[in-house]
Design an enzyme around this catalytic site. Structure first.
Site, PDB file in Angstrom:
ATOM      1  N   ASP A 174     -25.255 -16.188   7.543  1.00 20.69           N
ATOM      2  CA  ASP A 174     -26.598 -16.006   6.985  1.00 20.69           C
ATOM      3  C   ASP A 174     -27.671 -16.233   8.044  1.00 20.69           C
ATOM      4  O   ASP A 174     -28.612 -15.453   8.189  1.00 20.69           O
ATOM      5  CB  ASP A 174     -26.828 -16.995   5.844  1.00 20.69           C
ATOM      6  CG  ASP A 174     -26.240 -16.529   4.524  1.00 20.69           C
ATOM      7  OD1 ASP A 174     -26.106 -15.311   4.324  1.00 20.69           O
ATOM      8  OD2 ASP A 174     -25.919 -17.385   3.696  1.00 20.69           O
ATOM      9  N   LEU A 175     -27.538 -17.331   8.774  1.00 22.87           N
ATOM     10  CA  LEU A 175     -28.563 -17.695   9.742  1.00 22.87           C
ATOM     11  C   LEU A 175     -28.646 -16.678  10.870  1.00 22.87           C
ATOM     12  O   LEU A 175     -29.742 -16.291  11.299  1.00 22.87           O
ATOM     13  CB  LEU A 175     -28.283 -19.089  10.297  1.00 22.87           C
ATOM     14  CG  LEU A 175     -28.348 -20.213   9.257  1.00 22.87           C
ATOM     15  CD1 LEU A 175     -27.784 -21.505   9.828  1.00 22.87           C
ATOM     16  CD2 LEU A 175     -29.779 -20.420   8.785  1.00 22.87           C
TER      17      LEU A 175
END
Length: 413
Positions: A174-175
């Protein structure tokens, strides 16, 4: 508001982590970020806990939401309501950037696809983050970080051994997708300065994780070697990893033959011993190298060992817990912890932005890094002010026309 993106307006339709992280990065750089949330519940991550700042009630806030939403405003829109659709449409007309992370095709089915957005605002840069890509045989799959870490090969490289696949301790897929997305937005904004036209930037959790395979990727694509997890030691450099000592452990790295020789001089090893003279030999005899070093370190406490390694010029460090990281003077000196005053949770310390900016001058550099950070917003807190602003004239922006999209369906990442 300050920062290199001062004057840029970002409309953030994203939820959870990948998209919100991209929006926060742009906000950290000075953009005005308006987060559009569903009435009542808002961003899914508002309910992801514990920990919560307040245990119950309307003022309850999750620390998860706090991690990805500083420097934003919040407005709630029910996009099944015509009036609220008109609000979103007017936001799009005024925006420089729009962020979305729905499942591929969701916005188009709602009548708010990339073509409609471009018609409303030809200069708009659109960032679309999906789980596995917007097309291809599995483009419709929902994206969740741990699933993507497994599917994209990262878990196979992480863990104590081939039979122990492990996820990274933070939602790294996600990051990374958020970081790649923000990076793409900046490139598209720069190109817009030359062409006058916006464009669509796409990335995915799959693409983000594959994009950081680095030497593990080329080990396979070039050399045909499929590496697997092998704990806390580097697959291509030795010694490089975590080593036990008296009462603890230290990490060290000998990334060159010169560093290996310094280590050997400090602890009385023969740098040219058979099987240890070159990095390739040491990688092939990794267990022997680990046994040699841990035998020498066995009676040395960690702090003393770190001091000796530092004196010898061998890169080394400790493994800190998060409380130690945020109490560390070096962390604080880099602006990696910031203070904000949240309207319901009170004074907060948040992890800070990782970028700093400096203006060079004849008398030295002057730091220009943004310091006026705002707390993650309470749900809908800025709605009235945003609506009032939209009701006024906007230089060079047509009046609202047509319909927008429903952002309540098709969450991707």
């Amino acid at each position: 508001m300050s920062g290199p993106l001062d004057g840029v307006l970002v409309v953030d339709l994203t939820r959870a982590l990948a998209g919100p992280h991209a929006g926060m990065m742009l906000g950290d750089l000075g953009a005005r970020v308006i987060k559009v949330e569903s009435p009542g519940s808002g961003d899914d991550s508002r309910g992801w806990g514990p920990p919560f700042v307040q245990p119950e009630g309307a003022g309850r806030e999750s620390t998860y939401f706090f991690s990805a939403n500083r420097n934003k405003e919040s407005i709630t829109l029910d996009l099944k309501d015509d009036a609220d659709k008109a609000v979103l449409t007017e936001l799009v007309r005024r925006a420089d950037v729009l962020l979305e992370n729905f499942r591929p095709g969701t916005l188009a089915r709602l009548g708010f696809g990339t073509d409609v957005l471009a018609e409303l605002n030809p200069r708009l840069v659109q960032l679309s983050i999906s789980g596995f890509g917007h097309d291809g045989p599995e483009g419709q799959r929902a994206g969740y970080d741990q699933i993507a870490q497994g599917e994209a090969g990262l878990m196979s490289l992480t863990g104590s051994g081939p039979e122990d696949p492990q996820k990274v301790g933070v939602p790294i897929g996600d990051l990374l997708a958020g970081m790649y997305g923000a990076y793409g937005v900046l490139a598209a904004l720069l190109e817009r300065e030359r062409t006058g036209q916006g464009q669509v930037v796409r990335t995915s959790l799959l693409a983000a994780v594959v994009g950081v395979h680095a030497f593990q990727g080329t080990a396979y694509t070039v050399a045909g070697k499929v590496n697997r997890g092998q704990g806390n030691h580097h697959p291509s450099i030795a010694p490089y990893g975590l080593f036990r000592c008296a009462g603890g452990s230290v990490q060290l790295s000998c990334g060159s033959e010169g560093l290996w020789r310094r280590l050997c001089t400090e602890f009385g090893f023969d740098a040219d011993a058979p099987g240890l003279a070159t990095n390739g030999e040491r990688v092939g005899n990794r267990e022997r190298v680990i046994e040699l070093l841990e035998g020498a370190f066995a009676e040395i406490p960690a702090e003393e060992l770190l001091a000796r390694l530092a004196a010898a010029g061998v890169p080394a460090g400790k493994v800190r817990t998060l409380d130690e990281v945020y109490a560390w003077e070096q962390t604080l000196s880099q602006g990696l912890a910031i203070s904000v005053d949240h309207p319901t949770a009170g004074p907060l310390t948040l992890p800070g932005p990782p970028l700093r900016f400096f203006a060079p001058g004849t008398e030295g550099e002057t730091e220009t890094t943004r310091r006026d950070h705002t707390p993650p917003p309470v749900l809908g807190a800025d709605g009235e002010a945003i609506r009032a602003w939209l009701s006024g004239p906007a230089e060079g922006v047509p009046q609202p026309a047509g319909e927008g999209a429903d952002v309540e369906d098709g969450h991707a990442t």
